[in-house]
Design a protein around this motif. Structure first.
Motif, short mmCIF file in Angstrom:
data_model
loop_
_atom_site.label_atom_id
_atom_site.label_comp_id
_atom_site.label_asym_id
_atom_site.label_seq_id
_atom_site.Cartn_x
_atom_site.Cartn_y
_atom_site.Cartn_z
N LYS A 222 82.37 39.64 58.01
CA LYS A 222 81.89 39.70 56.63
C LYS A 222 82.55 38.64 55.74
N GLU A 223 83.86 38.43 55.91
CA GLU A 223 84.53 37.41 55.09
C GLU A 223 84.04 36.01 55.45
N LEU A 224 83.78 35.77 56.74
CA LEU A 224 83.27 34.48 57.17
C LEU A 224 81.92 34.18 56.52
N PHE A 225 81.06 35.19 56.43
CA PHE A 225 79.77 35.01 55.78
C PHE A 225 79.95 34.79 54.28
N ALA A 226 80.88 35.51 53.66
CA ALA A 226 81.12 35.34 52.23
C ALA A 226 81.56 33.90 51.92
N LYS A 227 82.43 33.36 52.75
CA LYS A 227 82.87 31.97 52.56
C LYS A 227 81.71 31.00 52.76
N ALA A 228 80.85 31.31 53.73
CA ALA A 228 79.69 30.45 53.97
C ALA A 228 78.76 30.43 52.76
N VAL A 229 78.51 31.61 52.18
CA VAL A 229 77.66 31.68 50.98
C VAL A 229 78.27 30.85 49.86
N HIS A 230 79.58 30.96 49.67
CA HIS A 230 80.25 30.19 48.62
C HIS A 230 80.09 28.69 48.87
N ASN A 231 80.29 28.26 50.09
CA ASN A 231 80.19 26.83 50.40
C ASN A 231 78.77 26.31 50.21
N TRP A 232 77.79 27.10 50.64
CA TRP A 232 76.39 26.68 50.50
C TRP A 232 75.93 26.67 49.04
N SER A 233 76.54 27.52 48.22
CA SER A 233 76.08 27.67 46.83
C SER A 233 76.39 26.45 45.98
N GLY A 234 77.41 25.69 46.34
CA GLY A 234 77.78 24.52 45.56
C GLY A 234 78.55 24.85 44.29
N ARG A 235 79.05 26.09 44.17
CA ARG A 235 79.82 26.45 42.97
C ARG A 235 81.12 25.65 42.96
N GLU A 236 81.48 25.15 41.79
CA GLU A 236 82.61 24.22 41.69
C GLU A 236 83.96 24.93 41.70
N GLY A 237 83.97 26.23 41.40
CA GLY A 237 85.24 26.96 41.39
C GLY A 237 85.71 27.36 42.78
N ALA A 238 86.80 28.13 42.82
CA ALA A 238 87.43 28.50 44.09
C ALA A 238 86.80 29.75 44.69
N PHE A 239 87.03 29.93 45.98
CA PHE A 239 86.70 31.18 46.67
C PHE A 239 87.97 32.02 46.67
N VAL A 240 87.93 33.19 46.03
CA VAL A 240 89.10 34.05 45.89
C VAL A 240 88.79 35.40 46.54
N ASP A 241 89.64 35.83 47.46
CA ASP A 241 89.36 37.08 48.17
C ASP A 241 90.37 38.17 47.79
N VAL A 242 89.88 39.41 47.76
CA VAL A 242 90.70 40.58 47.47
C VAL A 242 90.32 41.68 48.45
N ASN A 243 91.31 42.22 49.16
CA ASN A 243 91.07 43.36 50.04
C ASN A 243 91.39 44.63 49.27
N CYS A 244 90.35 45.33 48.84
CA CYS A 244 90.54 46.50 47.99
C CYS A 244 91.29 47.62 48.70
N ALA A 245 91.20 47.68 50.03
CA ALA A 245 91.86 48.75 50.77
C ALA A 245 93.35 48.47 50.96
N ALA A 246 93.75 47.20 50.84
CA ALA A 246 95.15 46.83 51.12
C ALA A 246 96.03 46.88 49.88
N ILE A 247 95.45 47.02 48.70
CA ILE A 247 96.21 47.01 47.46
C ILE A 247 96.32 48.43 46.92
N PRO A 248 97.53 48.90 46.60
CA PRO A 248 97.68 50.26 46.03
C PRO A 248 96.83 50.40 44.77
N GLN A 249 96.25 51.57 44.59
CA GLN A 249 95.36 51.79 43.44
C GLN A 249 96.04 51.52 42.11
N GLY A 250 97.34 51.74 42.05
CA GLY A 250 98.05 51.50 40.79
C GLY A 250 98.21 50.04 40.45
N LEU A 251 98.01 49.17 41.42
CA LEU A 251 98.22 47.74 41.20
C LEU A 251 96.92 46.93 41.19
#
Length: 591
Positions: A222-251
């Protein structure tokens, strides 16, 4: 380099060589002609900047100096390139086909019905393709301008419309990128499920700024596809990833939105959040189903308004960010249970991508294994390794509950633990469970069939959920001593099984690829050795063993065998099997 393959169905360009119109088209559009009737006068190196390979089909057949449309032959060609690799990346289809007596110029003179838009042969082909191959991208390829074609192209359902005399290679390239089934350099695979997923992802990237939901089991990429969509889109900003399951809810709120200095205990400095870092780019939220309900509400506001405030601050920041979310859970079920917001779901649901599990990508497994093998060699040693045929067959036959990630781990482990092996065999592959038992770890796998189950009519209906379970039921009924008395009491089921096996064998016998399995064997339906090698993957299969297997396949049911003997191809193969291995042939009653 592998080029995509296009099928052009057109009576003008599909005429047999010499065909100057076809040659000029290939030169203009950057196409390499790989049609079987091509004489090879234009070498690929003479065509600068190749765009694709092309196969031409006239859609017609000549009989006694008269040209007639050939729907069955055309659909058979479409079928062959849809089911086998290399697959059609795109079909370009003409609408108007001329039939009738062939004139002095070599072309049919045409009939009044040919010019009637309601009777265009191209429409007949299109309707049949849409019925049989609904996922196959088809573009109308006409000599007329769109406004001159008296057909409602929009309602027809074609992917696009091209005027063949007004396009160049850039137009073909753009059409392929927008609608074609194309491989990708970073996402390995040419199976139909992965090509369809790539097509959806590429289209959403280039033609939409919608937020996207990627759904699929763990380890499907899934992350590989997300990066591919970003690259194909031509958006000038960065690709930033967040794993919602790995971060404590309080943070996680601070992680996404950032915080001001002193916002909470330990906030000794200002922090820029992931959303702000992804401005003009893409924010990838993996495992979004694990996000708390309160955070879902705050994320929804950001998606709606494209603005946010840092934790502990009151300044509103405007952002331009595309959000791609991913999950391996059933969000609709979570909505019903009240653990996921429906309004947030519908912010993504209009643009979704479904990734297939590896069990549905059997023909990609060998490609992926080789890729991971080369990568593991770079990390562990310089020794170049290969897989034995038996190892490849084991990998293909395994169920892969952990999908691509599990395959990569298996390859990495085999390389690390066998540093001096240049040939990896089955014992070097540490699979966590036997392929026939691996279903236990996957909730959507078929029900395990107990060895001592009593197969009543009712229990069979509950047990059989796919081809694997059908075969296992039949094998148990046919081979188990305990249920020998039940054998023959399920004629409908057994006959369906027998016909299915016969269809597999016939497809293999007709497949041109069997020549590479047994190049010394005769061509045509008699090449049962090549067919069985193709079906089983056993490249060292002997002729006698292949004959035994053919007989066993076709003798599964006596009633179906009567039908098989009347079939030209299967009947010949059966006779060939008996000739090579006369022993063990079943005699039907009354023979």
């Amino acid at each position: 380099m592998t080029f995509p393959r296009i099928l052009i169905i057109d009576d003008l360009y599909g005429r047999k060589p010499p065909n100057r119109d076809r040659e000029d088209l290939c030169l203009r559009l950057g196409l390499k002609d790989v049609t079987l009737d091509y004489d090879g006068k234009i070498r690929p190196e003479k065509i600068p900047d190749l765009v694709a390979e092309v196969v031409f089909c006239s859609g017609q057949v000549e009989t006694g100096g008269v040209m007639e449309n050939d729907l069955s032959g055309t659909l058979e060609l479409v079928r062959s390139g849809w089911r086998n690799w290399p697959r059609w990346a795109l079909v370009l289809l003409d609408l108007h086909f001329k039939t009738g007596t062939i004139g002095a110029d070599g072309e049919p003179v045409g009939r009044d019905s040919d010019r009637d838009p309601r009777q265009y042969f191209g429409l007949t082909i299109f309707e049949n393709m849409r019925h049989e191959f609904p996922k196959l991208p088809v573009v109308i390829f006409s000599s007329m301008d769109r406004e001159d074609v008296k057909v409602d192209i929009t309602n027809l359902g074609a992917n696009d419309f091209l005027v063949r005399d007004k396009i160049g290679r850039a137009d073909i390239g753009s059409c392929l990128l927008s609608h074609g089934l194309l491989e990708d350099n970073n996402i390995v695979g040419h199976s139909l499920p992965i090509l369809l997923a790539l097509k959806d992802a590429r289209y959403l990237a280039k033609h939409s700024s919608l937020n996207i939901l990627i759904m699929g089991e763990s380890g499907t990429g899934k992350e590989l596809f997300a990066k591919a969509v970003h690259n194909w889109s031509g958006r000038e900003g960065a690709f930033v990833d967040v794993n919602c399951a790995a971060i404590p809810q309080g943070l996680i709120e601070s992680e996404l939105f950032g915080h001001e200095k002193g916002a909470f205990t330990g906030a000794t400095a200002k922090k820029i959040g992931k959303i702000e870092l992804a401005h003009k780019g893409t924010l990838f939220l993996d495992e979004i189903a694990d996000m708390s309900e309160s955070m879902q509400a705050k994320l929804l506001r950001t998606l709606q308004e494209q603005e946010f405030e840092r934790v502990g601050g009151n300044k509103t920041f405007k952002v331009n960010v595309r959000v791609i979310a991913a999950t391996n859970k059933n969000l609709l079920q979570m909505i019903e249970e009240g653990s996921f917001r429906d309004d947030l779901y519908y912010r993504f649901a209009s643009a979704d991508i479904h990734l297939p599990p590896l069990k549905e990508r059997k023909e990609d497994i060998a490609l992926l294994a080789c890729k991971f093998l080369r990568e593991a060699e770079k990390v562990n040693s310089a020794t170049k390794r290969e897989f034995s045929d038996e190892a490849v067959n084991l990998l293909i036959g395994y169920f892969w509950p952990g999908n691509v990630r599990e395959l990569q781990n298996v390859i990495n482990t085999s390389v690390a633990k066998n540093p001096n092996q240049d040939l990896l065999v089955p014992r070097h592959l540490e699979l966590t469970q036997e392929s026939t038992r691996s279903a236990k770890s996957s909730p959507d796998r078929m029900h395990e069939i107990p060895e001592n189950a009593l197969y009543t009519k009712a229990s069979i209906a509950d047990t059989i959920t796919d081809l694997d379970s059908l075969i296992k039921v039949l094998d148990n009924i046919a081979l188990s001593k305990e249920y020998k008395e039940l054998y023959g009491k399920l004629p409908v089921l057994q006959q369906a099984y027998a016909r299915l096996l016969a269809r597999y064998l016939k497809a293999a016998l007709l497949c041109p690829a069997i020549r590479r399995f047994s190049p010394k064997q005769p061509e045509g339906e008699n090449n049962i050795t090549g067919a069985m090698k193709c079906l089983t993957g056993q490249t060292r299969l002997s002729t006698s063993r292949a004959a035994d297997m053919v007989k066993k396949l076709l003798q599964t049911d006596s009633e179906v065998l009567k039908e098989i003997e009347k079939d030209t191809i299967l009947g010949t193969a059966y006779k060939e099997g008996i000739r090579l291995r006369p022993k063990g042939t079943k005699k039907r009653k009354g023979n």
